[in-house]
Design a protein around this motif. Structure first.
Motif, PDB file in Angstrom:
ATOM      1  N   TYR A   1       7.720   2.857   0.816  1.00  0.00           N
ATOM      2  CA  TYR A   1       6.930   4.072   0.932  1.00  0.00           C
ATOM      3  C   TYR A   1       7.578   5.093   0.000  1.00  0.00           C
ATOM      4  N   TYR A   2       6.816   6.099  -0.389  1.00  0.00           N
ATOM      5  CA  TYR A   2       7.327   7.151  -1.268  1.00  0.00           C
ATOM      6  C   TYR A   2       7.172   8.509  -0.588  1.00  0.00           C
ATOM      7  N   TYR A   3       7.971   9.455  -1.025  1.00  0.00           N
ATOM      8  CA  TYR A   3       7.887  10.814  -0.496  1.00  0.00           C
ATOM      9  C   TYR A   3       7.993  11.811  -1.632  1.00  0.00           C
TER      10      TYR A   3
ATOM     11  N   GLY B   1      -4.068   3.134  -3.671  1.00  0.00           N
ATOM     12  CA  GLY B   1      -3.902   4.474  -3.112  1.00  0.00           C
ATOM     13  C   GLY B   1      -2.466   4.794  -2.754  1.00  0.00           C
ATOM     14  N   ARG B   2      -1.527   4.221  -3.520  1.00  0.00           N
ATOM     15  CA  ARG B   2      -0.104   4.423  -3.246  1.00  0.00           C
ATOM     16  C   ARG B   2       0.725   4.050  -4.457  1.00  0.00           C
ATOM     17  N   CYS B   3       1.995   4.413  -4.388  1.00  0.00           N
ATOM     18  CA  CYS B   3       2.936   4.030  -5.423  1.00  0.00           C
ATOM     19  C   CYS B   3       3.358   2.581  -5.183  1.00  0.00           C
ATOM     20  N   ILE B   4       3.557   1.855  -6.268  1.00  0.00           N
ATOM     21  CA  ILE B   4       4.053   0.486  -6.181  1.00  0.00           C
ATOM     22  C   ILE B   4       5.134   0.288  -7.228  1.00  0.00           C
ATOM     23  N   LEU B   5       6.044  -0.633  -6.957  1.00  0.00           N
ATOM     24  CA  LEU B   5       7.118  -0.910  -7.905  1.00  0.00           C
ATOM     25  C   LEU B   5       6.681  -1.889  -8.981  1.00  0.00           C
ATOM     26  N   ASP B   6       5.950  -2.931  -8.611  1.00  0.00           N
ATOM     27  CA  ASP B   6       5.567  -3.977  -9.551  1.00  0.00           C
ATOM     28  C   ASP B   6       4.064  -3.966  -9.762  1.00  0.00           C
ATOM     29  N   GLU B   7       3.617  -3.256 -10.804  1.00  0.00           N
ATOM     30  CA  GLU B   7       2.187  -3.110 -11.047  1.00  0.00           C
ATOM     31  C   GLU B   7       1.523  -4.423 -11.433  1.00  0.00           C
ATOM     32  N   ASN B   8       2.288  -5.409 -11.864  1.00  0.00           N
ATOM     33  CA  ASN B   8       1.716  -6.695 -12.244  1.00  0.00           C
ATOM     34  C   ASN B   8       1.200  -7.480 -11.041  1.00  0.00           C
ATOM     35  N   MET B   9       1.638  -7.103  -9.838  1.00  0.00           N
ATOM     36  CA  MET B   9       1.176  -7.782  -8.631  1.00  0.00           C
ATOM     37  C   MET B   9      -0.207  -7.296  -8.190  1.00  0.00           C
TER      38      MET B   9
ATOM     39  N   SER C   1       8.622   7.474  -9.082  1.00  0.00           N
ATOM     40  CA  SER C   1       9.809   7.114  -9.824  1.00  0.00           C
ATOM     41  C   SER C   1      10.859   6.518  -8.887  1.00  0.00           C
ATOM     42  N   PRO C   2      11.155   5.241  -9.025  1.00  0.00           N
ATOM     43  CA  PRO C   2      10.567   4.297  -9.973  1.00  0.00           C
ATOM     44  C   PRO C   2       9.209   3.818  -9.473  1.00  0.00           C
ATOM     45  N   GLY C   3       8.457   3.208 -10.361  1.00  0.00           N
ATOM     46  CA  GLY C   3       7.161   2.661 -10.002  1.00  0.00           C
ATOM     47  C   GLY C   3       6.026   3.381 -10.687  1.00  0.00           C
ATOM     48  N   ARG C   4       4.805   3.037 -10.283  1.00  0.00           N
ATOM     49  CA  ARG C   4       3.595   3.609 -10.840  1.00  0.00           C
ATOM     50  C   ARG C   4       2.599   3.861  -9.731  1.00  0.00           C
ATOM     51  N   TRP C   5       1.720   4.846  -9.932  1.00  0.00           N
ATOM     52  CA  TRP C   5       0.642   5.098  -8.990  1.00  0.00           C
ATOM     53  C   TRP C   5      -0.424   4.040  -9.198  1.00  0.00           C
ATOM     54  N   CYS C   6      -0.861   3.409  -8.135  1.00  0.00           N
ATOM     55  CA  CYS C   6      -1.915   2.398  -8.196  1.00  0.00           C
ATOM     56  C   CYS C   6      -3.133   2.970  -7.479  1.00  0.00           C
ATOM     57  N   ALA C   7      -4.130   3.388  -8.256  1.00  0.00           N
ATOM     58  CA  ALA C   7      -5.317   4.032  -7.689  1.00  0.00           C
ATOM     59  C   ALA C   7      -6.049   3.123  -6.713  1.00  0.00           C
ATOM     60  N   VAL C   8      -6.150   1.848  -7.040  1.00  0.00           N
ATOM     61  CA  VAL C   8      -6.846   0.904  -6.174  1.00  0.00           C
ATOM     62  C   VAL C   8      -6.160   0.802  -4.815  1.00  0.00           C
TER      63      VAL C   8
ATOM     64  N   MET D   1      -4.169   5.713 -20.672  1.00  0.00           N
ATOM     65  CA  MET D   1      -3.443   6.932 -20.366  1.00  0.00           C
ATOM     66  C   MET D   1      -3.550   7.253 -18.882  1.00  0.00           C
ATOM     67  N   LEU D   2      -2.586   7.959 -18.393  1.00  0.00           N
ATOM     68  CA  LEU D   2      -2.601   8.375 -17.004  1.00  0.00           C
ATOM     69  C   LEU D   2      -3.512   9.579 -16.847  1.00  0.00           C
ATOM     70  N   SER D   3      -4.110   9.682 -15.693  1.00  0.00           N
ATOM     71  CA  SER D   3      -4.997  10.814 -15.440  1.00  0.00           C
ATOM     72  C   SER D   3      -4.234  11.934 -14.736  1.00  0.00           C
ATOM     73  N   LYS D   4      -4.945  12.981 -14.384  1.00  0.00           N
ATOM     74  CA  LYS D   4      -4.306  14.106 -13.702  1.00  0.00           C
ATOM     75  C   LYS D   4      -3.699  13.641 -12.384  1.00  0.00           C
ATOM     76  N   GLU D   5      -2.687  14.335 -11.944  1.00  0.00           N
ATOM     77  CA  GLU D   5      -1.975  14.010 -10.715  1.00  0.00           C
ATOM     78  C   GLU D   5      -2.880  14.163  -9.511  1.00  0.00           C
ATOM     79  N   HIS D   6      -2.588  13.445  -8.474  1.00  0.00           N
ATOM     80  CA  HIS D   6      -3.367  13.464  -7.238  1.00  0.00           C
ATOM     81  C   HIS D   6      -2.448  13.839  -6.071  1.00  0.00           C
ATOM     82  N   PHE D   7      -3.066  14.335  -5.030  1.00  0.00           N
ATOM     83  CA  PHE D   7      -2.329  14.681  -3.813  1.00  0.00           C
ATOM     84  C   PHE D   7      -3.288  14.579  -2.641  1.00  0.00           C
ATOM     85  N   ASP D   8      -2.844  13.981  -1.549  1.00  0.00           N
ATOM     86  CA  ASP D   8      -3.663  13.841  -0.353  1.00  0.00           C
ATOM     87  C   ASP D   8      -2.837  14.330   0.840  1.00  0.00           C
ATOM     88  N   LEU D   9      -3.211  15.460   1.380  1.00  0.00           N
ATOM     89  CA  LEU D   9      -2.459  16.060   2.488  1.00  0.00           C
ATOM     90  C   LEU D   9      -2.368  15.127   3.693  1.00  0.00           C
TER      91      LEU D   9
END
Length: 115
Positions: A62-64, A97-105, A88-95, A1-9
């Motif tokens: 990059y995402y905004y 520290g950014r959004c990515i389109l292809d999480e399998n990479m 959107s599209p993509g997923r947050w990749c915690a490792v 499951m996904l965790s709570k949303e994150h934000f870094d100013l």
């Protein structure tokens, strides 16, 4: 499951308007423009969008954050877990520290068993 949303100013950027030619102006987010989430909808979701003009060396965009797409959401199961589409599209990749389109990479979820 996904965790709570994150934000870094210091890392997240927002769409802060357009110049006289209609080009997007990205910059530091004004957190006063985000909704204050509470009561039945205590969770914020930033719904980041991929940029068309800036890419990482691995070709992922990059995402905004668009202030108009930031929403408050209720907890899913009595304040136990929250599901949000951080990118959107993509997923947050915690490792990463950014959004990515292809999480399998990437090995974004170290506790997830390999298939």
């Amino acid at each position: 499951m996904l965790s709570k949303e994150h934000f870094d100013l210091s890392k997240d950027v927002c769409l802060n308007g357009e110049d006289e030619y209609g080009n997007a102006i990205y910059g530091q987010c004004d957190i006063r423009k985000f909704p204050f989430c509470k009561d039945e909808k205590p969770n914020i979701c930033f719904n980041r969008i991929n940029r068309q003009d800036k890419f990482w060396p691995d070709k992922h965009p990059y995402y905004y954050i668009d202030y108009n797409r930031v929403n408050c959401y209720p907890d899913r199961f009595h304040n136990v877990e929250f599901s949000c589409s951080s990118c959107s599209p993509g997923r947050w990749c915690a490792v990463e520290g950014r959004c990515i389109l292809d999480e399998n990479m990437y090995h974004c979820w170290p506790d997830r068993e390999e298939d």
